[in-house]
Design a protein around this motif. Structure first.
Motif, PDB file in Angstrom:
ATOM      1  N   THR A 223       0.833  -1.206   0.000  1.00  0.00           N
ATOM      2  CA  THR A 223       0.000   0.000   0.000  1.00  0.00           C
ATOM      3  C   THR A 223       0.868   1.256   0.000  1.00  0.00           C
ATOM      4  OG1 THR A 223      -1.760  -1.156   1.187  1.00  0.00           O
ATOM      5  CG2 THR A 223      -1.804   1.249   1.260  1.00  0.00           C
ATOM      6  N   PHE A 224       1.975   1.257   0.757  1.00  0.00           N
ATOM      7  CA  PHE A 224       2.900   2.386   0.794  1.00  0.00           C
ATOM      8  C   PHE A 224       3.466   2.665  -0.594  1.00  0.00           C
ATOM      9  CE2 PHE A 224       7.449   3.617   1.270  1.00  0.00           C
ATOM     10  CZ  PHE A 224       7.255   4.907   1.748  1.00  0.00           C
ATOM     11  N   LEU A 225       3.903   1.623  -1.275  1.00  0.00           N
ATOM     12  CA  LEU A 225       4.490   1.805  -2.601  1.00  0.00           C
ATOM     13  C   LEU A 225       3.448   2.255  -3.619  1.00  0.00           C
ATOM     14  CD1 LEU A 225       6.947  -1.229  -2.847  1.00  0.00           C
ATOM     15  CD2 LEU A 225       7.414   1.104  -2.107  1.00  0.00           C
ATOM     16  N   LYS A 226       2.238   1.766  -3.505  1.00  0.00           N
ATOM     17  CA  LYS A 226       1.192   2.141  -4.459  1.00  0.00           C
ATOM     18  C   LYS A 226       0.692   3.554  -4.205  1.00  0.00           C
ATOM     19  CE  LYS A 226      -3.275   0.585  -6.304  1.00  0.00           C
ATOM     20  NZ  LYS A 226      -4.027   1.822  -6.066  1.00  0.00           N
ATOM     21  N   ALA A 227       0.374   3.875  -2.947  1.00  0.00           N
ATOM     22  CA  ALA A 227      -0.262   5.156  -2.642  1.00  0.00           C
ATOM     23  C   ALA A 227       0.726   6.309  -2.536  1.00  0.00           C
ATOM     24  CB  ALA A 227      -1.055   5.031  -1.338  1.00  0.00           C
ATOM     25  N   LEU A 345      -2.331  -3.226  12.852  1.00  0.00           N
ATOM     26  CA  LEU A 345      -3.314  -2.332  13.478  1.00  0.00           C
ATOM     27  C   LEU A 345      -2.711  -0.967  13.785  1.00  0.00           C
ATOM     28  CD1 LEU A 345      -5.376  -4.540  15.959  1.00  0.00           C
ATOM     29  CD2 LEU A 345      -6.254  -3.208  14.052  1.00  0.00           C
ATOM     30  N   VAL A 346      -1.542  -0.963  14.426  1.00  0.00           N
ATOM     31  CA  VAL A 346      -0.909   0.304  14.781  1.00  0.00           C
ATOM     32  C   VAL A 346      -0.538   1.084  13.523  1.00  0.00           C
ATOM     33  CG1 VAL A 346       1.109   1.365  15.886  1.00  0.00           C
ATOM     34  CG2 VAL A 346      -0.069  -0.552  16.992  1.00  0.00           C
ATOM     35  N   SER A 347      -0.032   0.393  12.520  1.00  0.00           N
ATOM     36  CA  SER A 347       0.344   1.061  11.274  1.00  0.00           C
ATOM     37  C   SER A 347      -0.874   1.629  10.553  1.00  0.00           C
ATOM     38  CB  SER A 347       1.100   0.089  10.364  1.00  0.00           C
ATOM     39  OG  SER A 347       2.277  -0.371  10.992  1.00  0.00           O
ATOM     40  N   GLY A 348      -1.957   0.866  10.528  1.00  0.00           N
ATOM     41  CA  GLY A 348      -3.185   1.377   9.925  1.00  0.00           C
ATOM     42  C   GLY A 348      -3.713   2.592  10.657  1.00  0.00           C
ATOM     43  N   TYR A 349      -3.626   2.554  11.988  1.00  0.00           N
ATOM     44  CA  TYR A 349      -4.071   3.700  12.788  1.00  0.00           C
ATOM     45  C   TYR A 349      -3.202   4.928  12.514  1.00  0.00           C
ATOM     46  CZ  TYR A 349      -4.794   6.699  16.851  1.00  0.00           C
ATOM     47  OH  TYR A 349      -5.042   7.775  17.657  1.00  0.00           O
ATOM     48  N   LEU A 350      -1.890   4.750  12.430  1.00  0.00           N
ATOM     49  CA  LEU A 350      -0.995   5.866  12.143  1.00  0.00           C
ATOM     50  C   LEU A 350      -1.245   6.435  10.755  1.00  0.00           C
ATOM     51  CD1 LEU A 350       2.350   4.533  13.697  1.00  0.00           C
ATOM     52  CD2 LEU A 350       0.882   6.356  14.586  1.00  0.00           C
ATOM     53  N   ARG A 351      -1.601   5.558   9.824  1.00  0.00           N
ATOM     54  CA  ARG A 351      -1.933   6.051   8.473  1.00  0.00           C
ATOM     55  C   ARG A 351      -3.223   6.861   8.496  1.00  0.00           C
ATOM     56  NH1 ARG A 351      -4.418   3.171   3.215  1.00  0.00           N
ATOM     57  NH2 ARG A 351      -3.615   4.622   1.646  1.00  0.00           N
ATOM     58  N   ASP A 352      -4.245   6.361   9.199  1.00  0.00           N
ATOM     59  CA  ASP A 352      -5.493   7.108   9.305  1.00  0.00           C
ATOM     60  C   ASP A 352      -5.253   8.463   9.969  1.00  0.00           C
ATOM     61  OD1 ASP A 352      -6.993   5.103   8.117  1.00  0.00           O
ATOM     62  OD2 ASP A 352      -7.546   4.168  10.021  1.00  0.00           O
ATOM     63  N   GLY A 355      -2.272  10.319   7.427  1.00  0.00           N
ATOM     64  CA  GLY A 355      -2.431  10.295   5.978  1.00  0.00           C
ATOM     65  C   GLY A 355      -1.237   9.707   5.251  1.00  0.00           C
ATOM     66  N   SER A 356      -0.301   9.122   5.986  1.00  0.00           N
ATOM     67  CA  SER A 356       0.903   8.549   5.390  1.00  0.00           C
ATOM     68  C   SER A 356       1.352   7.348   6.202  1.00  0.00           C
ATOM     69  CB  SER A 356       2.022   9.599   5.360  1.00  0.00           C
ATOM     70  OG  SER A 356       3.254   9.005   4.985  1.00  0.00           O
ATOM     71  N   LEU A 357       2.076   6.440   5.527  1.00  0.00           N
ATOM     72  CA  LEU A 357       2.639   5.281   6.214  1.00  0.00           C
ATOM     73  C   LEU A 357       4.082   5.512   6.664  1.00  0.00           C
ATOM     74  CD1 LEU A 357       1.099   2.457   4.040  1.00  0.00           C
ATOM     75  CD2 LEU A 357       0.879   2.630   6.520  1.00  0.00           C
ATOM     76  N   VAL A 358       4.643   6.670   6.373  1.00  0.00           N
ATOM     77  CA  VAL A 358       6.013   6.963   6.806  1.00  0.00           C
ATOM     78  C   VAL A 358       6.161   6.886   8.326  1.00  0.00           C
ATOM     79  CG1 VAL A 358       7.781   8.770   6.931  1.00  0.00           C
ATOM     80  CG2 VAL A 358       6.651   8.269   4.757  1.00  0.00           C
ATOM     81  N   PRO A 359       5.251   7.493   9.122  1.00  0.00           N
ATOM     82  CA  PRO A 359       5.388   7.351  10.578  1.00  0.00           C
ATOM     83  C   PRO A 359       5.369   5.903  11.047  1.00  0.00           C
ATOM     84  CG  PRO A 359       3.846   9.108  10.058  1.00  0.00           C
ATOM     85  CD  PRO A 359       4.137   8.396   8.776  1.00  0.00           C
ATOM     86  N   ALA A 360       4.558   5.072  10.408  1.00  0.00           N
ATOM     87  CA  ALA A 360       4.497   3.658  10.791  1.00  0.00           C
ATOM     88  C   ALA A 360       5.825   2.959  10.522  1.00  0.00           C
ATOM     89  CB  ALA A 360       3.370   2.962  10.033  1.00  0.00           C
ATOM     90  N   ILE A 361       6.468   3.274   9.409  1.00  0.00           N
ATOM     91  CA  ILE A 361       7.751   2.666   9.073  1.00  0.00           C
ATOM     92  C   ILE A 361       8.829   3.110  10.054  1.00  0.00           C
ATOM     93  CG2 ILE A 361       9.557   2.578   7.311  1.00  0.00           C
ATOM     94  CD1 ILE A 361       7.316   2.823   5.209  1.00  0.00           C
ATOM     95  N   VAL A 362       8.832   4.406  10.419  1.00  0.00           N
ATOM     96  CA  VAL A 362       9.817   4.919  11.368  1.00  0.00           C
ATOM     97  C   VAL A 362       9.639   4.253  12.735  1.00  0.00           C
ATOM     98  CG1 VAL A 362      10.597   6.960  12.624  1.00  0.00           C
ATOM     99  CG2 VAL A 362      10.095   7.122  10.176  1.00  0.00           C
ATOM    100  N   VAL A 363       8.394   4.126  13.196  1.00  0.00           N
ATOM    101  CA  VAL A 363       8.128   3.456  14.471  1.00  0.00           C
ATOM    102  C   VAL A 363       8.611   2.010  14.424  1.00  0.00           C
ATOM    103  CG1 VAL A 363       6.295   2.599  15.989  1.00  0.00           C
ATOM    104  CG2 VAL A 363       6.236   4.960  15.173  1.00  0.00           C
TER     105      VAL A 363
END
Length: 408
Positions: A223-227, A345-352, A355-363
């Protein structure tokens, strides 16, 4: 035996990972949030984790082979149900949970078999051979999922197709796997001792940290690569799966090195490098850079790192709790796979939230780095045993000297 178990891992891993590129598609098709889509993988892993300890105990008592085969068949029913009843979110949750329940017996049964059949000096390499199945299944599941979806225009078809090899491998298990049974009866004091073993808990939590970052990359990477990086769906799945290309040889190399140089030395090198490479993914732009980062991440992530840790678990369990290896491995995988519930779950919440998955990757990279600290306090048991053997030998020579015997 080893390659049969590796093949079984490949199929069950492809079953699991073919869902990840479809999370955003399922969310759009069913009108659900990213967190709800992430809950599909969490439902799988909730029941997967719940099955770990019971499967290890049952395998020690009833035999690892029948427990593995029966539950693998249950996983096949789960993946088939995802395909046939996948147009309803709640049925998706139900069959994802069923598949997780069935797949949950594979890890303790497969690694319990290997750790009980293979001598200590070959456990790291033997565990890594099985780990190659994880890497192969990862790239197959991620690569085929998007391609089959774009061909069929249905997210249900990848699940239906994956049910075929899941059922087909059952007779291969029956023919090729040895009969392995550990303790004949339940011993609650031993189970309590395993659960209170501080060295095993350090292994468990350090591996949890390593796998948390891995599941961030695998579950939301497509999803990160696509969006956020402009990939098509099939490209996103294929690129995310590229980490498996380097994980295959890395698993064998790290496993072999850990047999020779020691588990601690290799593990404490691999884990921080995995954390760094995941962190770099959040900055990577362009296909070449992203490909390079994912290939580097594969050298140090789950399939390359976990065989070292499960071999380390086997070293300790076989010496301290003989006959209870299945239970020890079940507890190990129960703890580490909680990461697969938390990370999506945590990554999906951080994206919501962002608006980005970058914070989830850093965490994810921070959690991986934190796990390195725990490795420092784990005993290198096979090195300790060599030192103990030298001490016993010295005592024997010392005690048989004539001048010592003269004082008896």
């Amino acid at each position: 035996m080893l390659w049969t178990l590796a093949l079984g891992w490949a199929v069950i891993y492809a079953d699991r990972t073919c869902l990840y590129p479809l999370l955003a598609v399922i969310a759009d098709s069913l009108g659900i949030s990213s967190a709800q889509a992430g809950a599909l993988t969490s439902a799988y892993f909730l029941f997967y984790v719940a099955m770990q300890i019971p499967a290890g105990i049952l395998g020690d008592r009833l035999g690892l082979k029948p427990v593995l085969i029966a539950n693998y068949g249950l996983a096949g029913l789960g993946i088939l149900g995802l395909g046939y009843f996948g147009d309803n979110y709640y049925l998706l949750l139900l069959f994802a949970a069923l598949h997780g329940l069935g797949a949950g017996a594979y890890y303790p049964a497969a690694y319990g078999t290997v750790l009980s059949q293979v001598e200590q000096s070959r456990r790291g390499f033997s565990s890594a051979v099985i780990g190659t199945g994880m890497a192969l299944g990862l790239i197959v599941g991620l690569a085929m999922s998007g391609s089959v979806y774009e061909w069929s225009e249905s997210y249900q078809w990848p699940f239906i197709l994956m049910s075929i090899p899941t059922f087909a491998i059952l007779p291969v298990f029956w023919r090729n796997l040895p009969e392995c049974r550990g303790a004949a009866a339940v011993s609650w004091p031993i189970y309590r001792a395993i659960l209170s073993d501080s060295a095993l808990w350090r292994i468990n939590i350090a591996t949890f940290c390593a796998l948390y970052g891995f599941w961030v990359a695998v579950s939301w990477g497509p999803t990160f690569l696509k969006a956020e990086r402009g990939f098509s769906l099939d490209q996103a799945g294929l690129f995310t799966g590229m980490m498996a290309i380097t994980a295959l040889p890395a698993a064998l190399a790290w496993g072999k090195f850990s047999d020779r140089a020691g588990r601690k030395k290799i593990a404490s090198t691999v884990l921080p490098l995995g954390a760094l490479s995941l962190y770099l993914l959040s900055f990577a732009q362009g296909k070449i850079a992203i490909m390079g980062v994912l290939l580097i991440f594969g050298l140090f992530s789950n399939s390359a790192f976990t065989p070292i840790m499960v071999a380390w678990t086997g070293d300790i369990a076989s010496k301290r709790y003989p006959g209870f290896t299945g239970a020890a491995v079940g507890i190990f995988n129960c703890v580490i796979m909680i990461s697969a519930i938390a990370a999506p779950l945590v990554s999906g919440y951080l994206r919501d939230l962002s608006g980005s998955l970058v914070p989830a990757i850093v965490v994810g990279s921070i959690v991986m780095a934190a796990g390195t600290v725990l490795l420092l306090g784990i005993p290198e048991l096979h090195l300790d045993m060599k030192e103990a053997d030298r001490a016993v030998c010295f005592f024997h020579i010392f005690s048989t000297m004539p001048w010592i015997n003269g004082y008896r």
